[in-house]
Design an enzyme around this catalytic site. Sequence first.
Site, mmCIF file in Angstrom:
data_model
loop_
_atom_site.group_PDB
_atom_site.id
_atom_site.type_symbol
_atom_site.label_atom_id
_atom_site.label_comp_id
_atom_site.label_asym_id
_atom_site.label_seq_id
_atom_site.Cartn_x
_atom_site.Cartn_y
_atom_site.Cartn_z
ATOM 1 N N LYS A 1 45.798 30.692 42.572
ATOM 2 C CA LYS A 1 46.043 32.264 42.625
ATOM 3 C C LYS A 1 46.231 32.484 44.023
ATOM 4 O O LYS A 1 47.127 33.580 44.574
ATOM 5 C CB LYS A 1 45.060 32.965 41.867
ATOM 6 C CG LYS A 1 45.208 32.807 40.399
ATOM 7 C CD LYS A 1 44.023 33.619 39.736
ATOM 8 C CE LYS A 1 44.096 33.496 38.173
ATOM 9 N NZ LYS A 1 42.978 34.163 37.377
ATOM 10 N N ALA B 1 40.561 34.839 42.340
ATOM 11 C CA ALA B 1 39.541 34.503 41.594
ATOM 12 C C ALA B 1 39.856 33.996 39.946
ATOM 13 O O ALA B 1 41.013 34.573 39.589
ATOM 14 C CB ALA B 1 38.344 35.710 41.668
ATOM 15 N N ASP B 2 39.039 33.521 39.482
ATOM 16 C CA ASP B 2 39.307 33.070 38.071
ATOM 17 C C ASP B 2 37.734 32.976 37.211
ATOM 18 O O ASP B 2 36.921 32.538 37.826
ATOM 19 C CB ASP B 2 39.905 31.767 37.900
ATOM 20 C CG ASP B 2 40.369 31.667 36.501
ATOM 21 O OD1 ASP B 2 41.517 32.377 35.928
ATOM 22 O OD2 ASP B 2 39.756 30.702 35.747
ATOM 23 N N THR B 3 37.903 33.828 36.280
ATOM 24 C CA THR B 3 36.463 33.804 35.357
ATOM 25 C C THR B 3 36.976 33.100 34.013
ATOM 26 O O THR B 3 37.704 33.283 33.303
ATOM 27 C CB THR B 3 36.028 35.322 35.062
ATOM 28 O OG1 THR B 3 35.806 36.034 36.362
ATOM 29 C CG2 THR B 3 34.811 35.211 34.329
ATOM 30 N N ALA C 1 34.994 31.680 39.891
ATOM 31 C CA ALA C 1 35.409 31.044 41.047
ATOM 32 C C ALA C 1 36.156 31.836 41.896
ATOM 33 O O ALA C 1 36.810 32.490 41.511
ATOM 34 C CB ALA C 1 36.083 29.865 40.693
#
Length: 184
Positions: free
Chosen positions: A50, A66-68, A103
């Site tokens: 991203k 970010a990634d959740t 992250a």
Amino acid sequence: MRFLILASESKRRVEILKMLGYHFFVIPSRIEEEYKGNPLINARRLAYKKAFKVWKEYKFSTVLGADTIVVLDNKILGKPKDEREAKSMLRELSGRWHKVITAVAILSPKGKVLFHDIAWVKFTNIDDEEIDEYIKTGEPLDKAGAYGVQGLGAKFVERIRGDFYTVMGLPASKTDRVLKFLLD
């Protein structure tokens, strides 16, 4: 001071960055989110992907992606496709502990930093009626694990071990420390 760009449309991430006092632009990366294999590796890979997609066009800026990911029994619970899948996820989470991995990738001319944080969340026991009422609000349909800890989904959260903001979508303290270094 460099420009900060958030490569996400997440209202929660916008809220956290504003709370931390940052001024930034929002330029969503809009990448395909595919999850396969190890949840931690997936979260880190997607956060970097991203950020990198936006950073390629704005290399003189600092870009945050970010990634959740919500994980139950080593199974990734992504954003539900529909109300039926949201109900299934919430039933699975009822009365149980699960982990939330967020992250973060921050890319800038000064350097590239990729990190993650993990928090554990315990849900209360919830019945089908509560789940149906929650689904009717529309809140669970665009959130990993089918709930938002900062919204109405908070009523299902009995306990959190770790950083609340990791569950919300951006570990505030870690992110702030890295941004201070990269934006200086």
